[in-house]
Motif scaffolding. Structure first.
Motif, PDB file in Angstrom:
ATOM      1  N   MET A  89     -55.760  23.950 -29.091  1.00 23.00           N
ATOM      2  CA  MET A  89     -56.469  25.232 -29.175  1.00 23.00           C
ATOM      3  C   MET A  89     -56.346  25.974 -27.843  1.00 23.00           C
ATOM      4  SD  MET A  89     -59.874  23.955 -31.195  1.00 23.00           S
ATOM      5  CE  MET A  89     -60.566  25.594 -31.205  1.00 23.00           C
ATOM      6  N   ARG A  90     -55.909  27.290 -27.923  1.00 18.37           N
ATOM      7  CA  ARG A  90     -55.720  28.069 -26.705  1.00 18.37           C
ATOM      8  C   ARG A  90     -57.012  28.205 -25.919  1.00 18.37           C
ATOM      9  NH1 ARG A  90     -52.657  33.723 -27.108  1.00 18.37           N
ATOM     10  NH2 ARG A  90     -50.994  32.232 -27.573  1.00 18.37           N
ATOM     11  N   ILE A  91     -58.136  28.342 -26.602  1.00 21.04           N
ATOM     12  CA  ILE A  91     -59.412  28.560 -25.918  1.00 21.04           C
ATOM     13  C   ILE A  91     -59.866  27.348 -25.112  1.00 21.04           C
ATOM     14  CG2 ILE A  91     -60.886  27.751 -27.819  1.00 21.04           C
ATOM     15  CD1 ILE A  91     -62.764  30.079 -27.195  1.00 21.04           C
ATOM     16  N   CYS A  92     -59.294  26.185 -25.456  1.00 22.59           N
ATOM     17  CA  CYS A  92     -59.709  24.948 -24.775  1.00 22.59           C
ATOM     18  C   CYS A  92     -58.675  24.450 -23.768  1.00 22.59           C
ATOM     19  CB  CYS A  92     -59.961  23.848 -25.816  1.00 22.59           C
ATOM     20  SG  CYS A  92     -61.294  24.218 -26.964  1.00 22.59           S
ATOM     21  N   GLN A  93     -57.658  25.274 -23.491  1.00 21.02           N
ATOM     22  CA  GLN A  93     -56.593  24.808 -22.617  1.00 21.02           C
ATOM     23  C   GLN A  93     -57.071  24.563 -21.181  1.00 21.02           C
ATOM     24  OE1 GLN A  93     -53.324  27.552 -22.984  1.00 21.02           O
ATOM     25  NE2 GLN A  93     -52.676  26.748 -25.002  1.00 21.02           N
ATOM     26  N   ASP A  94     -58.140  25.252 -20.782  1.00 25.60           N
ATOM     27  CA  ASP A  94     -58.666  25.072 -19.417  1.00 25.60           C
ATOM     28  C   ASP A  94     -59.674  23.928 -19.323  1.00 25.60           C
ATOM     29  OD1 ASP A  94     -57.154  27.148 -18.479  1.00 25.60           O
ATOM     30  OD2 ASP A  94     -58.725  28.661 -18.791  1.00 25.60           O
ATOM     31  N   HIS A  95     -60.011  23.311 -20.452  1.00 25.08           N
ATOM     32  CA  HIS A  95     -61.007  22.237 -20.431  1.00 25.08           C
ATOM     33  C   HIS A  95     -60.432  20.986 -19.780  1.00 25.08           C
ATOM     34  CE1 HIS A  95     -63.739  23.927 -23.845  1.00 25.08           C
ATOM     35  NE2 HIS A  95     -63.359  24.869 -22.993  1.00 25.08           N
ATOM     36  N   GLU A  96     -61.304  20.181 -19.218  1.00 31.43           N
ATOM     37  CA  GLU A  96     -60.888  18.972 -18.503  1.00 31.43           C
ATOM     38  C   GLU A  96     -61.613  17.765 -19.088  1.00 31.43           C
ATOM     39  OE1 GLU A  96     -61.659  19.665 -14.398  1.00 31.43           O
ATOM     40  OE2 GLU A  96     -60.165  21.258 -14.223  1.00 31.43           O
ATOM     41  N   PRO A  97     -61.172  17.279 -20.253  1.00 32.11           N
ATOM     42  CA  PRO A  97     -61.816  16.102 -20.857  1.00 32.11           C
ATOM     43  C   PRO A  97     -61.487  14.842 -20.073  1.00 32.11           C
ATOM     44  CG  PRO A  97     -59.890  16.733 -22.138  1.00 32.11           C
ATOM     45  CD  PRO A  97     -60.056  17.807 -21.087  1.00 32.11           C
ATOM     46  N   ILE A  98     -62.324  13.848 -20.237  1.00 28.95           N
ATOM     47  CA  ILE A  98     -62.091  12.559 -19.588  1.00 28.95           C
ATOM     48  C   ILE A  98     -62.154  11.463 -20.642  1.00 28.95           C
ATOM     49  CG2 ILE A  98     -63.013  13.318 -17.354  1.00 28.95           C
ATOM     50  CD1 ILE A  98     -65.628  11.919 -18.028  1.00 28.95           C
ATOM     51  N   THR A  99     -61.531  10.310 -20.325  1.00 24.63           N
ATOM     52  CA  THR A  99     -61.556   9.195 -21.261  1.00 24.63           C
ATOM     53  C   THR A  99     -62.932   8.551 -21.265  1.00 24.63           C
ATOM     54  OG1 THR A  99     -60.881   7.582 -19.604  1.00 24.63           O
ATOM     55  CG2 THR A  99     -59.115   8.766 -20.783  1.00 24.63           C
ATOM     56  N   MET A 100     -63.196   7.750 -22.285  1.00 24.59           N
ATOM     57  CA  MET A 100     -64.483   7.073 -22.373  1.00 24.59           C
ATOM     58  C   MET A 100     -64.641   6.066 -21.243  1.00 24.59           C
ATOM     59  SD  MET A 100     -66.328   8.364 -24.671  1.00 24.59           S
ATOM     60  CE  MET A 100     -67.613   7.125 -24.601  1.00 24.59           C
ATOM     61  N   GLU A 101     -63.500   5.455 -20.793  1.00 25.85           N
ATOM     62  CA  GLU A 101     -63.592   4.543 -19.666  1.00 25.85           C
ATOM     63  C   GLU A 101     -64.084   5.268 -18.416  1.00 25.85           C
ATOM     64  OE1 GLU A 101     -61.064   4.778 -21.700  1.00 25.85           O
ATOM     65  OE2 GLU A 101     -61.049   2.814 -22.719  1.00 25.85           O
ATOM     66  N   ALA A 114     -65.186   7.132 -30.540  1.00 25.06           N
ATOM     67  CA  ALA A 114     -64.886   8.156 -29.529  1.00 25.06           C
ATOM     68  C   ALA A 114     -63.965   7.591 -28.469  1.00 25.06           C
ATOM     69  CB  ALA A 114     -66.167   8.656 -28.890  1.00 25.06           C
ATOM     70  N   LYS A 115     -62.957   8.428 -28.058  1.00 23.74           N
ATOM     71  CA  LYS A 115     -62.020   8.046 -27.011  1.00 23.74           C
ATOM     72  C   LYS A 115     -62.106   8.972 -25.799  1.00 23.74           C
ATOM     73  CE  LYS A 115     -60.081   4.649 -29.305  1.00 23.74           C
ATOM     74  NZ  LYS A 115     -60.115   3.249 -28.820  1.00 23.74           N
ATOM     75  N   CYS A 162     -62.279  11.698 -30.907  1.00 29.02           N
ATOM     76  CA  CYS A 162     -61.349  10.583 -31.126  1.00 29.02           C
ATOM     77  C   CYS A 162     -59.949  11.064 -30.731  1.00 29.02           C
ATOM     78  CB  CYS A 162     -61.375  10.144 -32.599  1.00 29.02           C
ATOM     79  SG  CYS A 162     -60.799  11.435 -33.737  1.00 29.02           S
ATOM     80  N   ASP A 163     -58.912  10.224 -30.894  1.00 27.94           N
ATOM     81  CA  ASP A 163     -57.563  10.606 -30.482  1.00 27.94           C
ATOM     82  C   ASP A 163     -57.068  11.812 -31.270  1.00 27.94           C
ATOM     83  OD1 ASP A 163     -57.224   8.696 -28.496  1.00 27.94           O
ATOM     84  OD2 ASP A 163     -56.620   7.147 -29.935  1.00 27.94           O
ATOM     85  N   ALA A 164     -57.271  11.783 -32.586  1.00 31.01           N
ATOM     86  CA  ALA A 164     -56.769  12.867 -33.432  1.00 31.01           C
ATOM     87  C   ALA A 164     -57.465  14.182 -33.107  1.00 31.01           C
ATOM     88  CB  ALA A 164     -56.948  12.507 -34.915  1.00 31.01           C
ATOM     89  N   CYS A 165     -58.779  14.148 -33.001  1.00 26.55           N
ATOM     90  CA  CYS A 165     -59.525  15.380 -32.720  1.00 26.55           C
ATOM     91  C   CYS A 165     -59.212  15.907 -31.329  1.00 26.55           C
ATOM     92  CB  CYS A 165     -61.017  15.140 -32.878  1.00 26.55           C
ATOM     93  SG  CYS A 165     -61.529  14.838 -34.576  1.00 26.55           S
ATOM     94  N   MET A 166     -58.892  15.004 -30.364  1.00 25.78           N
ATOM     95  CA  MET A 166     -58.556  15.455 -29.018  1.00 25.78           C
ATOM     96  C   MET A 166     -57.230  16.213 -29.032  1.00 25.78           C
ATOM     97  SD  MET A 166     -59.022  16.007 -25.919  1.00 25.78           S
ATOM     98  CE  MET A 166     -60.667  15.324 -25.891  1.00 25.78           C
ATOM     99  N   LYS A 167     -56.245  15.768 -29.934  1.00 22.40           N
ATOM    100  CA  LYS A 167     -54.992  16.505 -30.024  1.00 22.40           C
ATOM    101  C   LYS A 167     -55.244  17.921 -30.514  1.00 22.40           C
ATOM    102  CE  LYS A 167     -52.023  12.468 -30.890  1.00 22.40           C
ATOM    103  NZ  LYS A 167     -51.106  11.804 -31.867  1.00 22.40           N
ATOM    104  N   ALA A 168     -56.114  18.040 -31.517  1.00 20.55           N
ATOM    105  CA  ALA A 168     -56.442  19.377 -32.017  1.00 20.55           C
ATOM    106  C   ALA A 168     -57.169  20.196 -30.944  1.00 20.55           C
ATOM    107  CB  ALA A 168     -57.309  19.247 -33.268  1.00 20.55           C
ATOM    108  N   HIS A 169     -58.021  19.532 -30.176  1.00 19.99           N
ATOM    109  CA  HIS A 169     -58.778  20.205 -29.116  1.00 19.99           C
ATOM    110  C   HIS A 169     -57.829  20.786 -28.059  1.00 19.99           C
ATOM    111  CE1 HIS A 169     -60.728  20.090 -25.096  1.00 19.99           C
ATOM    112  NE2 HIS A 169     -61.821  20.561 -25.736  1.00 19.99           N
ATOM    113  N   ARG A 170     -56.826  19.979 -27.688  1.00 19.88           N
ATOM    114  CA  ARG A 170     -55.883  20.423 -26.656  1.00 19.88           C
ATOM    115  C   ARG A 170     -54.946  21.507 -27.167  1.00 19.88           C
ATOM    116  NH1 ARG A 170     -54.586  14.361 -24.318  1.00 19.88           N
ATOM    117  NH2 ARG A 170     -56.302  14.329 -22.775  1.00 19.88           N
TER     118      ARG A 170
END
Length: 626
Positions: free
Chosen positions: A132-144, A109-110, A122-130
């Motif tokens: 997606m139009r429904i997730c554009q307002d989400h605010e993910p953070i790094t594992m650090e 996990a990243k 992970c990096d690849a799944c985060m690209k897919a997450h971003r």
């Protein structure tokens, strides 16, 4: 050094144990409902609780009662914060933090997204997450960033919160006027910009109100600390109370055992007296019985001889003893005339009707918030001799833990010890004065000289504890003395009919007087009792003015308190006054009570009233107590 995963695991465990447990079922909340007192409970637990309390909504923690909504427990406000926190904690558990793998492909996990319910990417799944139009307002953070939040224990809910009105729209703003979080649709519909509504972003609102909330939190924390200190103090007082009860029980048991031992000694003594009388009377009675038996035997022997003679004897035989019987006539009279003795069966125990009337002592407990607290255990009758009661007890004073009582019509001053038994009597002055000695008031100097006001002879007798008269202070004929007190080598005397307070030296020299009239204040009207506190403040019960007047040692007026009436801070013909070690003033008045006042004249409370019948039991009329 502990890893971030260890900190995370500890933090989540603390949240689960300290925040998410219902105080009723002690399990994780299910549909948490928050009460107005900010205590939260499971909906089903609260339903059972309300039913058990006759449909009353009483907080199980603080016991405050709140109105139950018309819809019942389900209509109580849900704790949205805990609901969301439960959802996050359900997804973010210690095990998953340790794994830190992508929830989609199980790679390392990243990123972590709270808006997705706490999902790892992970990096690849985060690209897919971003993407997606429904997730554009989400605010993910790094594992650090996520580990930093967890390791510093600054974990905060990051899951998106949606508007309760527009359920698909995130809450991003704060109406400072309505004091409520809103979404951008609410601004258009319910909080239009052209109105008085003032809008802030949630971050700006937090910056504005966080210091206030923290200060409020600190105040509450201080109150919690103070309450805990008071609780600790209450525990200490409870321990002291337990110890005092144990001591009081032990003292009572010791006293009662002492009384039992003395009673047993009296029992043995009286039984010995009974035995002495009984043995003496038995000896005399047995001697009488023995004499009578001897005479009966002699008489029966002579009777038997005569009966045989008269039955079988001839004329010669009978007449031969006829002269002998005449010669022994006196002997026959002695047999039939046994002299009466003083022996009787008189052996009676007559009970002393006063033998059980002994004052065992006083149990008291001062309680400033609730008047009352004295209980008197009465077995009446002290007096200078066994069975003698008080006759018109009046002046009282304490000296060296001894209570001095002017027993006026017994013509003595009784000194009672801590067991309230008469230890010593003062007043063996019979025949020394023109009129009988009538003690009205008593005071004791530092050199243990007793100053006794003899109002019948209008004099103050100064004596020692052995009744030796040291001097006599003769008062003027126009003085009607009522009470005395001592102050720095002077004697204070109230003149009840002259309406004044007099000052003499201890040798009897007149110094000064005051009539109680200062400025617009009324002068004394029948001043009764006088007392002096530790600051040398003189207090006089101004009876018919219904107040207590206070002066300094030079008779300068200071202040007064009390006024006519029957309320708590009022007085009705005040009479006897006394001062305790804290300079609190105890006043007996015509309201049939004792009121307690502070040293500056502030009414505190009523200790008890005579109608409660907890002070004394006395054969004299009630007014004699004052």
């Amino acid at each position: 050094m502990a890893s971030s995963s260890d900190f995370g695991e500890k933090l989540l465990t603390d949240i689960d144990d300290k925040v998410l447990l219902c105080a009723i079922c002690m399990e994780r909340f299910k549909s948490p409902k928050i009460l107005p007192c900010h205590h939260t409970f499971c909906e089903h637990c609260l339903t059972k609780w309300v039913k058990a309390n006759n449909s009353q909504l009483i907080c199980p923690t603080c016991k405050n009662q709140w109105p139950l909504p018309s819809g019942g427990v389900p209509a109580i406000t849900s704790n949205r914060f805990l609901n969301d926190l439960l959802e996050v904690i359900g997804d973010v558990n210690p095990g998953r933090v340790n794994e830190a793998v992508c929830d989609g492909c199980k790679k390392e996990a990243k990123y972590w997204c709270g808006d997705c319910g706490g999902q790892f990417y992970c990096d690849a799944c985060m690209k897919a997450h971003r993407a997606m139009r429904i997730c554009q307002d989400h605010e993910p953070i790094t594992m650090e960033e996520y580990n930093e939040k967890m390791s510093t224990q600054h974990f905060r809910m990051t899951k998106a919160r949606f508007c309760p009105t527009h359920r698909t729209t995130k809450l991003e703003f704060y109406c400072d006027t309505c004091q409520v979080p809103i979404c951008h649709k609410c601004i258009v519909v319910d909080h239009p910009p052209g109105s008085d509504h003032k809008m802030l972003s949630l971050e700006s609102a937090m910056e504005k109100y966080m210091p206030e909330m923290k200060a409020h939190s600190q105040k509450i924390a201080q109150k919690v600390s103070d309450l805990k200190l008071r609780k600790d103090r209450a525990h200490d007082l409870r321990k002291d109370l337990d110890a005092n009860k144990s001591t009081a029980d032990q003292q009572i048991n010791t006293l009662c055992q002492k009384l039992i031992d003395e009673i047993k000694q009296q029992q043995i003594k009286m039984q010995c007296q009974v035995d002495d009388i009984y043995i003496s009377k038995c000896k005399q009675s047995d001697a009488t019985i023995e004499l009578l038996e001897h005479k009966i035997a002699s008489a029966e022997s002579m009777l038997s001889y005569l009966n045989h003679l008269l039955t079988f004897g001839g004329a010669v035989d009978i007449m031969s003893v006829q002269k002998q019987m005449k010669d022994q006539q006196q002997h026959y009279d002695d047999l039939t005339n046994v002299p009466c003795t003083d022996i009787d069966s008189d052996l009676v125990f007559r009970e002393n009707s006063e033998c059980l009337r002994i004052d065992l002592g006083v149990v008291k407990g001062k309680n400033l918030t609730k008047p009352g607290g004295w209980s008197k255990f009465i077995l009446e009758g002290q007096g200078p001799s066994p069975g003698q009661k008080f006759k018109d007890p009046c002046g009282l004073t304490f000296h060296n833990d001894r209570l001095l009582v002017c027993d006026k019509n017994n013509n003595i001053v009784q000194i009672l010890n801590q067991d309230y038994t008469c230890e010593k009597v003062l007043g063996s002055f019979s025949g020394q004065f023109a009129k009988p000695f009538k003690p009205q008031s008593v005071a004791v100097s530092k050199d243990n000289h007793y100053f006794i006001l003899d109002d019948n002879n209008k004099q103050i007798i100064v004596c020692d504890q052995n009744n030796k008269v040291i001097r006599i202070i003769t008062l003027p004929a126009d003085v009607n003395p009522y009470c005395i007190a001592l102050l720095k080598g002077f004697v204070l005397v109230t003149d009840v009919k002259g309406h004044r307070l007099l000052k003499y030296t201890v040798t009897g020299q007149y110094i000064a007087e005051v009539d109680g009239q200062v400025g617009g204040k009324k002068r004394f009207d029948s001043p009764r009792f006088v007392a002096v506190n530790s600051r040398d403040v003189i207090m006089v019960s101004d009876c018919h003015n219904h107040c207590i007047k206070c002066f300094d040692s030079d008779f300068n007026y200071l202040y007064q308190y009390g006024e006519y009436g029957h309320g708590d801070s009022q007085l009705y013909f005040p009479a006897s006054i006394a001062v305790d070690g804290a300079d609190n003033v105890y006043v007996c008045d015509g309201n049939d009570r004792i009121s307690i006042w502070s040293r500056d004249g502030t009414w505190l409370f009523n200790l008890f009233t005579y109608s409660e019948q907890t002070l004394v039991h006395c054969s004299q009329p009630r007014q004699n107590l004052c």
